[in-house]
Design a protein around this motif. Structure first.
Motif, PDB file in Angstrom:
ATOM      1  N   GLN A   1       0.851  -1.192   0.000  1.00  0.00           N
ATOM      2  CA  GLN A   1       0.000   0.000   0.000  1.00  0.00           C
ATOM      3  C   GLN A   1       0.885   1.239   0.000  1.00  0.00           C
ATOM      4  OE1 GLN A   1      -2.371   1.036   3.568  1.00  0.00           O
ATOM      5  NE2 GLN A   1      -4.115   1.298   2.188  1.00  0.00           N
ATOM      6  N   MET A   2       0.563   2.176  -0.888  1.00  0.00           N
ATOM      7  CA  MET A   2       1.301   3.437  -0.941  1.00  0.00           C
ATOM      8  C   MET A   2       0.813   4.358   0.173  1.00  0.00           C
ATOM      9  SD  MET A   2       3.480   5.545  -2.401  1.00  0.00           S
ATOM     10  CE  MET A   2       3.796   5.252  -4.146  1.00  0.00           C
ATOM     11  N   ARG A   3       1.731   4.804   1.023  1.00  0.00           N
ATOM     12  CA  ARG A   3       1.388   5.775   2.065  1.00  0.00           C
ATOM     13  C   ARG A   3       1.899   7.165   1.729  1.00  0.00           C
ATOM     14  NH1 ARG A   3       4.597   2.857   5.763  1.00  0.00           N
ATOM     15  NH2 ARG A   3       4.701   4.700   7.088  1.00  0.00           N
ATOM     16  N   GLY A   4       2.875   7.261   0.861  1.00  0.00           N
ATOM     17  CA  GLY A   4       3.382   8.586   0.514  1.00  0.00           C
ATOM     18  C   GLY A   4       4.472   8.521  -0.527  1.00  0.00           C
ATOM     19  N   LEU A   5       4.687   9.641  -1.194  1.00  0.00           N
ATOM     20  CA  LEU A   5       5.750   9.782  -2.192  1.00  0.00           C
ATOM     21  C   LEU A   5       6.297  11.189  -2.060  1.00  0.00           C
ATOM     22  CD1 LEU A   5       5.772   8.666  -5.872  1.00  0.00           C
ATOM     23  CD2 LEU A   5       6.095  11.084  -5.367  1.00  0.00           C
ATOM     24  N   ARG A   6       7.617  11.350  -2.112  1.00  0.00           N
ATOM     25  CA  ARG A   6       8.187  12.680  -1.959  1.00  0.00           C
ATOM     26  C   ARG A   6       9.448  12.821  -2.800  1.00  0.00           C
ATOM     27  NH1 ARG A   6      10.520  12.174   4.279  1.00  0.00           N
ATOM     28  NH2 ARG A   6      12.324  10.822   3.806  1.00  0.00           N
ATOM     29  N   GLU A   7       9.742  14.067  -3.135  1.00  0.00           N
ATOM     30  CA  GLU A   7      11.001  14.403  -3.790  1.00  0.00           C
ATOM     31  C   GLU A   7      11.977  14.850  -2.713  1.00  0.00           C
ATOM     32  OE1 GLU A   7      10.323  16.975  -7.403  1.00  0.00           O
ATOM     33  OE2 GLU A   7       8.313  16.949  -6.551  1.00  0.00           O
ATOM     34  N   VAL A   8      13.202  14.381  -2.792  1.00  0.00           N
ATOM     35  CA  VAL A   8      14.211  14.758  -1.805  1.00  0.00           C
ATOM     36  C   VAL A   8      15.473  15.217  -2.530  1.00  0.00           C
ATOM     37  CG1 VAL A   8      13.355  13.185  -0.040  1.00  0.00           C
ATOM     38  CG2 VAL A   8      15.065  12.382  -1.656  1.00  0.00           C
ATOM     39  N   SER A   9      16.255  16.010  -1.831  1.00  0.00           N
ATOM     40  CA  SER A   9      17.515  16.446  -2.414  1.00  0.00           C
ATOM     41  C   SER A   9      18.520  15.305  -2.365  1.00  0.00           C
ATOM     42  CB  SER A   9      18.057  17.665  -1.643  1.00  0.00           C
ATOM     43  OG  SER A   9      18.270  17.317  -0.289  1.00  0.00           O
TER      44      SER A   9
END
Length: 423
Positions: free
Chosen positions: A274-282
């Protein structure tokens, strides 16, 4: 720029809760849910106002109907409170739709209802008949579909242009610009499977795939998963997308927050994420030319004695080299130590390795139809730069995440500005 966002991503923003199981599993879920359905309110006052949202009225009948419908969809928790929140949101959405001149046609509404029925492998008539037999009026489903479709169109028109990533942002997300990458936050369930329990496990996996909330998925992970993460409700930490097996990266990026994968067959197990989140990071995303790991095989499968023996070995060793001492004097086949490219590693092993740092160990994998437990230890990773996932897939995922965030903020603002009163 190419229109990266697909219909599937936009639809998932409002139809995520529509996911239901295949025909056999759906029947089981519906019957079970109805046992816990809210009881009908007394006829007197059934159509009287229960809540007002500015000038709009929500009746006791609508609350009861939405709660019954949510019970069929296996929404956990206090159904009347959940129904109250959803119906208030629906009234706010309807006003915003009207102000924007958005009014789904009857054909569009019927198409949405048909899609919902199709997710249960039922025709629309079969689906509505089943619901009606159990106290859910077809108009309740029609209203649900009308608001969902209209809100999808509204947030698309309002936020899609702002949400689309630039080429530079896609570069960063893919780690090609050296300044950013994508990380995912997943929950997992690993279900051991063998010839004896295959029908039951396959049915259970379909039921889990049909769950609609994070709480329900976490409860299922705690009860059924064989992975060590079951103690945390299946929750994994943030991880770079590139740590996942290549064949799983595309599957994960196609998910919106809350979505669950279809059951993924592994050797000796079935996996769901299950996808709980997605983010862009440096920071540039690391990609790997090779992954080195050791696999020590213990007879007895997932029996208590074998798991205890595995834990003994884990506590008594620290590195892959230490396992040579454990295997000393035994048949050489009890220990494998290999270095393979990510695409060459069996998917079940690759999934476990993605969660490990060098020296860490997993006991979630089995072989020989569940009769052999694999003590799996990550030895190390050799990094390289590669193309990885497609630009379109990354762009779709970023856009869907941004649209969801913008639309949620917009709805919260509408709610804050509204006059909401319980009667």
């Amino acid at each position: 720029m190419q229109q990266y966002l697909t219909y599937r991503h936009l639809a998932s923003l409002t139809h995520r809760s529509l996911r239901v199981a295949s025909r056999p599993a759906a029947a089981v879920l519906i019957c079970a849910a109805l046992l816990a359905s809210p009881q009908p309110a007394p006829a007197q006052g059934l159509f009287s106002p229960a809540i007002t949202v500015d000038d709009a009225v929500i009746t006791h009948y609508e609350l009861e109907q939405r709660a019954r419908f949510m019970a069929v969809l296996r929404v956990p928790g206090d159904l009347m409170e959940a129904a109250r929140k959803e119906l208030i949101n629906d009234r706010l959405k309807l006003v915003a739709m009207e102000e924007a001149g958005i009014a789904p046609s009857e054909d569009e509404i019927t198409t949405g209802m048909t899609e919902l029925a199709g997710r249960a492998n039922l025709s629309l008539n079969e689906f509505l008949s089943t619901l009606q037999e159990n106290g859910v009026d077809p108009e309740t489903v029609r209203d649900f579909s009308r608001v969902g479709i209209g809100w999808r169109d509204l947030v698309s028109a309002r936020f899609l242009a702002r949400a689309r990533p630039t080429e530079a942002e896609i570069d960063r997300a893919m780690g090609q610009a050296g300044s950013g990458s994508v990380q995912v936050l997943l929950s997992e369930i690993i279900l051991p499977i063998n010839e004896q329990n295959a029908p039951q496990v396959e049915d259970l996996a379909q039921q889990i795939a049909a769950l609609t909330t994070r709480a329900a998925f976490a409860a299922a992970a705690t009860q059924y998963s064989a992975a060590q993460s079951r103690e945390r409700g299946g929750e994994l930490n943030w991880m770079p997308l590139t740590k996942l097996p290549p064949q799983l990266q595309q599957v994960v990026l196609a998910l919106s927050p809350g979505d669950i994968t279809e059951p993924l067959p592994l050797q000796g197990a079935v996996a769901l994420f299950q996808m709980r989140g997605l983010r862009e990071v440096s920071g540039r995303a690391q990609r790997f030319a090779a992954i080195e790991y050791a696999a020590y095989y213990l007879p007895g499968g997932r029996s208590a004695a074998t798991l205890a023996k595995a834990q003994e070995i884990i506590e008594g060793t620290d590195t892959c080299d230490d396992l040579y001492g454990v295997a000393k004097g035994q048949d050489p086949s009890v220990l494998d130590r290999v270095s393979l490219s990510p695409g060459e590693i069996d998917r079940d092993i690759a999934i476990e390795l993605a969660k490990l740092d060098p020296g860490e160990t997993s006991t979630a994998v089995t072989r020989n139809n569940g009769e052999t437990l694999v003590l799996l230890r990550l030895c190390g990773r050799t990094a390289e730069l590669g193309e990885g996932e497609s630009r379109e897939t990354v762009a779709n995922a970023l856009t869907a995440q941004r649209v969801e965030s913008l639309s949620a903020s917009y709805l919260e603002q509408l709610r804050a500005d509204a006059r909401i009163e319980d009667k």
